[in-house]
Structures are given as C-alpha cells and as structure tokens.
Design a protein around this motif. Structure first.
Motif, PDB file in Angstrom:
ATOM      1  N   THR A 176       0.754  -1.309  -0.157  1.00  0.00           N
ATOM      2  CA  THR A 176      -0.036   0.018   0.129  1.00  0.00           C
ATOM      3  C   THR A 176       0.702   1.177  -0.023  1.00  0.00           C
ATOM      4  O   THR A 176       0.590   2.128  -0.808  1.00  0.00           O
ATOM      5  CB  THR A 176      -1.001  -0.013   1.158  1.00  0.00           C
ATOM      6  OG1 THR A 176      -1.663  -1.100   1.138  1.00  0.00           O
ATOM      7  CG2 THR A 176      -2.049   1.299   1.081  1.00  0.00           C
ATOM      8  N   ILE A 177       1.866   1.186   0.721  1.00  0.00           N
ATOM      9  CA  ILE A 177       2.825   2.267   1.018  1.00  0.00           C
ATOM     10  C   ILE A 177       3.626   2.724  -0.691  1.00  0.00           C
ATOM     11  O   ILE A 177       3.618   3.752  -0.786  1.00  0.00           O
ATOM     12  CB  ILE A 177       3.960   2.049   1.934  1.00  0.00           C
ATOM     13  CG1 ILE A 177       3.201   2.232   3.201  1.00  0.00           C
ATOM     14  CG2 ILE A 177       4.865   3.321   1.856  1.00  0.00           C
ATOM     15  CD1 ILE A 177       3.961   1.984   4.326  1.00  0.00           C
ATOM     16  N   ILE A 178       3.969   1.564  -1.219  1.00  0.00           N
ATOM     17  CA  ILE A 178       4.412   1.501  -2.448  1.00  0.00           C
ATOM     18  C   ILE A 178       3.688   2.255  -3.670  1.00  0.00           C
ATOM     19  O   ILE A 178       3.933   2.886  -4.210  1.00  0.00           O
ATOM     20  CB  ILE A 178       5.042   0.098  -2.784  1.00  0.00           C
ATOM     21  CG1 ILE A 178       6.213  -0.114  -1.783  1.00  0.00           C
ATOM     22  CG2 ILE A 178       5.450   0.220  -4.262  1.00  0.00           C
ATOM     23  CD1 ILE A 178       6.638  -1.450  -2.273  1.00  0.00           C
ATOM     24  N   VAL A 179       2.320   1.694  -3.469  1.00  0.00           N
ATOM     25  CA  VAL A 179       1.414   2.221  -4.645  1.00  0.00           C
ATOM     26  C   VAL A 179       1.112   3.727  -4.188  1.00  0.00           C
ATOM     27  O   VAL A 179       1.055   4.490  -5.111  1.00  0.00           O
ATOM     28  CB  VAL A 179      -0.144   1.253  -4.423  1.00  0.00           C
ATOM     29  CG1 VAL A 179      -1.076   1.867  -5.070  1.00  0.00           C
ATOM     30  CG2 VAL A 179       0.306  -0.204  -4.921  1.00  0.00           C
ATOM     31  N   LEU A 212       1.784   6.732  -6.763  1.00  0.00           N
ATOM     32  CA  LEU A 212       0.599   7.611  -7.268  1.00  0.00           C
ATOM     33  C   LEU A 212       1.224   9.112  -7.070  1.00  0.00           C
ATOM     34  O   LEU A 212       0.903   9.985  -7.725  1.00  0.00           O
ATOM     35  CB  LEU A 212      -0.578   7.317  -6.659  1.00  0.00           C
ATOM     36  CG  LEU A 212      -1.197   6.158  -7.010  1.00  0.00           C
ATOM     37  CD1 LEU A 212      -2.463   5.691  -6.286  1.00  0.00           C
ATOM     38  CD2 LEU A 212      -1.461   6.299  -8.650  1.00  0.00           C
ATOM     39  N   CYS A 213       1.990   9.232  -5.980  1.00  0.00           N
ATOM     40  CA  CYS A 213       2.375  10.717  -5.428  1.00  0.00           C
ATOM     41  C   CYS A 213       3.332  11.288  -6.626  1.00  0.00           C
ATOM     42  O   CYS A 213       3.387  12.378  -6.910  1.00  0.00           O
ATOM     43  CB  CYS A 213       3.029  10.816  -4.136  1.00  0.00           C
ATOM     44  SG  CYS A 213       1.562  10.576  -2.880  1.00  0.00           S
ATOM     45  N   VAL A 214       4.207  10.357  -6.906  1.00  0.00           N
ATOM     46  CA  VAL A 214       5.186  10.763  -8.001  1.00  0.00           C
ATOM     47  C   VAL A 214       4.609  10.961  -9.183  1.00  0.00           C
ATOM     48  O   VAL A 214       4.894  11.831 -10.072  1.00  0.00           O
ATOM     49  CB  VAL A 214       6.075   9.517  -7.920  1.00  0.00           C
ATOM     50  CG1 VAL A 214       7.076   9.559  -9.455  1.00  0.00           C
ATOM     51  CG2 VAL A 214       6.998   9.384  -6.813  1.00  0.00           C
ATOM     52  N   ALA A 252       3.092  15.183 -13.184  1.00  0.00           N
ATOM     53  CA  ALA A 252       1.947  15.881 -14.076  1.00  0.00           C
ATOM     54  C   ALA A 252       1.956  17.095 -13.823  1.00  0.00           C
ATOM     55  O   ALA A 252       1.789  18.029 -14.668  1.00  0.00           O
ATOM     56  CB  ALA A 252       0.765  15.083 -13.712  1.00  0.00           C
ATOM     57  N   ALA A 253       1.845  17.774 -12.531  1.00  0.00           N
ATOM     58  CA  ALA A 253       2.151  18.958 -12.042  1.00  0.00           C
ATOM     59  C   ALA A 253       3.146  19.736 -12.515  1.00  0.00           C
ATOM     60  O   ALA A 253       2.975  20.910 -13.054  1.00  0.00           O
ATOM     61  CB  ALA A 253       1.997  19.050 -10.508  1.00  0.00           C
ATOM     62  N   LEU A 254       4.217  19.089 -12.542  1.00  0.00           N
ATOM     63  CA  LEU A 254       5.557  19.921 -12.943  1.00  0.00           C
ATOM     64  C   LEU A 254       5.412  20.044 -14.459  1.00  0.00           C
ATOM     65  O   LEU A 254       5.883  21.173 -14.921  1.00  0.00           O
ATOM     66  CB  LEU A 254       6.762  19.072 -12.759  1.00  0.00           C
ATOM     67  CG  LEU A 254       7.327  18.997 -11.177  1.00  0.00           C
ATOM     68  CD1 LEU A 254       8.437  18.110 -11.085  1.00  0.00           C
ATOM     69  CD2 LEU A 254       7.861  20.534 -11.186  1.00  0.00           C
TER      70      LEU A 254
END
Length: 55
Positions: A4-7, A11-13, A18-20
């Motif tokens: 779960t932490i890896i997923v 997703l955060c990356v 996308a924001a960058l």
C-alpha cells in the motif's frame, strides 16, 4: 502494508510529475496544455473545434 505504501508513493510521484509538466508548459507560453496549437492560438483556445476542422 508495504504494498500500500509503495502504491501510494508511486501515485504521488505520478501526480507530482504531471503538475511539473503543467507548470513548465505554462511558463514556456503554452495557453492550452496538450493542444498541438498551444503556442500559436489565442488564449481562448478551443482545441476540439480545431481538431474537428482538421479532418
């Protein structure tokens, strides 16, 4: 638990990248992100109208 932490980290990356991309495109002068005519069209770009007229 570790999966779960890896997923969540992946997703955060993806969201950060996308924001960058959007920030860099706006700084370089793109008015419509993702539009092939983004640097040459007016600020009231309607990309769907242009793509329909191309076909």
């Amino acid at each position: 638990m570790a999966e779960t932490i890896i997923v969540i980290a992946v997703l955060c990356v993806i969201i950060a990248l996308a924001a960058l991309y959007i920030i860099r495109a706006k700084r370089s002068g793109a008015k419509c992100i993702g539009c092939p005519h983004s640097k040459s069209c007016s600020s009231k770009c309607n990309c769907s109208d242009k793509s329909e007229s191309d076909t």
